[in-house]
Design an enzyme around this catalytic site. Structure first.
Site, PDB file in Angstrom:
ATOM      1  N   SER A  52      51.407  49.886  31.248  1.00  0.00           N
ATOM      2  CA  SER A  52      50.009  49.520  31.040  1.00  0.00           C
ATOM      3  C   SER A  52      49.733  49.353  29.543  1.00  0.00           C
ATOM      4  O   SER A  52      50.446  48.600  28.870  1.00  0.00           O
ATOM      5  CB  SER A  52      49.101  50.569  31.687  1.00  0.00           C
ATOM      6  OG  SER A  52      47.773  50.123  31.760  1.00  0.00           O
ATOM      7  N   HIS A  54      48.337  47.917  40.324  1.00  0.00           N
ATOM      8  CA  HIS A  54      48.699  48.599  39.086  1.00  0.00           C
ATOM      9  C   HIS A  54      49.500  49.854  39.439  1.00  0.00           C
ATOM     10  O   HIS A  54      49.217  50.537  40.420  1.00  0.00           O
ATOM     11  CB  HIS A  54      47.425  48.978  38.332  1.00  0.00           C
ATOM     12  CG  HIS A  54      47.611  49.175  36.867  1.00  0.00           C
ATOM     13  ND1 HIS A  54      47.951  48.140  36.019  1.00  0.00           N
ATOM     14  CD2 HIS A  54      47.502  50.281  36.083  1.00  0.00           C
ATOM     15  CE1 HIS A  54      48.030  48.595  34.777  1.00  0.00           C
ATOM     16  NE2 HIS A  54      47.779  49.900  34.788  1.00  0.00           N
TER      17      HIS A  54
END
Length: 320
Positions: free
Chosen positions: A137, A296
């Site tokens: 991320s 994610h």
């Protein structure tokens, strides 16, 4: 320092070091050495530098739920030493502050880690000619920037996992109500109020960790309101412009780019647009793209038994 037997890090021995200090707040890096190294003769081990994720807002260097099973498995298969630093977080910090910490970490790693290994009689000695830089991320951006800001450190390969490598993407910058990881953030007006209130209360403080469960609402508000990138750029700094940095340096180490196509936190478009830039600016870069169905952090419970992960690890092993 030992980990509990049920920890993902149970096969490592941990040592924590202060790599920098900001306003009397220590910045810590954890060094994880393979436990089996204690049972063998002293040897050189490759180094895996890991930048944690959390949208530059939450998380921490050893927040286990976000560490991918396959990454730990791969590090052990290579007898690698893992070095995982914390860094200052938004919104207390700015992007410029974060990249100051990146710079300080790399200087510490090269100046201090070998002597620390020597003075502490580690059985596994860090081989700083063999560095793999990994980031999840927000940390994926820091992994790529590490190579661009410090080409002299000769990072052998990079793994970028669902990172905001390209900022000019509407889903990242344009405020709009949207579901994020299955959850609707507060309505826009309430979200803005929560953001302003937090920034006012935390002004002037330094923070290098944040429990995602405690701070989840703030992160959702920042994402929905498109505030992450503006907060990163609050203090102008040329280091924050990834494509511009890439144009200046003109090259990048071999890159394994992993991103879920259904990512509601960092749009897949961020990786796509960066790849478009990379192919124009540095077309000779060795790149492996793993665009997978998923959200994610989709890979955290996956292991090296997955064909695509095994292929990616083989790609890394040819360069690391």
């Amino acid at each position: 320092m030992d980990f509990p037997g049920n920890s993902r890090f149970a096969s490592f021995v941990r040592a924590d070091f202060e790599y920098s200090r900001v306003e009397d707040h220590p910045l810590i890096a954890s060094v994880l050495s393979p436990r089996k190294a204690e049972e063998s003769a002293q040897r050189q081990s490759p180094v895996l530098v890991f930048w944690h994720g959390g949208g530059f807002v939450v998380g921490g260097r050893l927040y286990e739920p976000w560490w991918s099973e396959w990454l730990i498995e791969y590090a052990l298969s290579q007898d690698a030493i893992i070095v995982a630093p914390d860094y200052r977080l938004l919104p207390e910090a700015t992007g410029a502050d974060i990249f100051d910490d990146v710079e300080a970490f790399w200087i510490w790693l090269h100046k201090s880690l070998p002597s620390l290994a020597q003075s502490n009689s580690w059985h596994a000695k860090p081989d700083l000619t063999r560095i793999l830089c990994v980031g999840q991320s927000g940390g994926g951006s820091m992994a790529v920037h590490s190579a661009l800001l410090h080409p002299e450190f000769n990072i052998k390969a990079i793994v970028s996992l669902y990172a905001p490598l390209y900022h000019n993407v509407p889903n990242l910058t344009v405020p709009r109500p949207r579901r994020i990881l299955g959850t609707m953030p507060p309505p826009p007006r309430k979200a803005e109020g929560l953001i302003r209130s937090y920034i006012k209360q935390s002004k002037g403080s330094v923070r290098t960790g944040g429990d995602p469960l405690d701070m989840w609402e703030l992160l959702l508000c920042l994402l929905q309101q498109g505030r992450l990138i503006s907060l990163m750029n609050l203090k102008p700094d040329s280091r924050l412009d990834t494509p511009s940095l890439l144009r200046q340096v003109g090259k990048l180490p071999p890159l394994w780019l992993i991103h879920g196509e259904d990512d509601s936190v960092i749009p897949f478009k961020c990786s796509e647009m960066f790849l478009d830039e990379l192919r124009v600016i540095a077309p000779s870069t060795s790149v492996l793209v793993s665009a997978r169905t998923g959200e994610h952090n989709f890979d955290t419970s996956l292991t090296m038994k997955e064909d695509w992960i095994r292929n990616g690890c083989d790609f890394l092993s040819t360069h690391w």
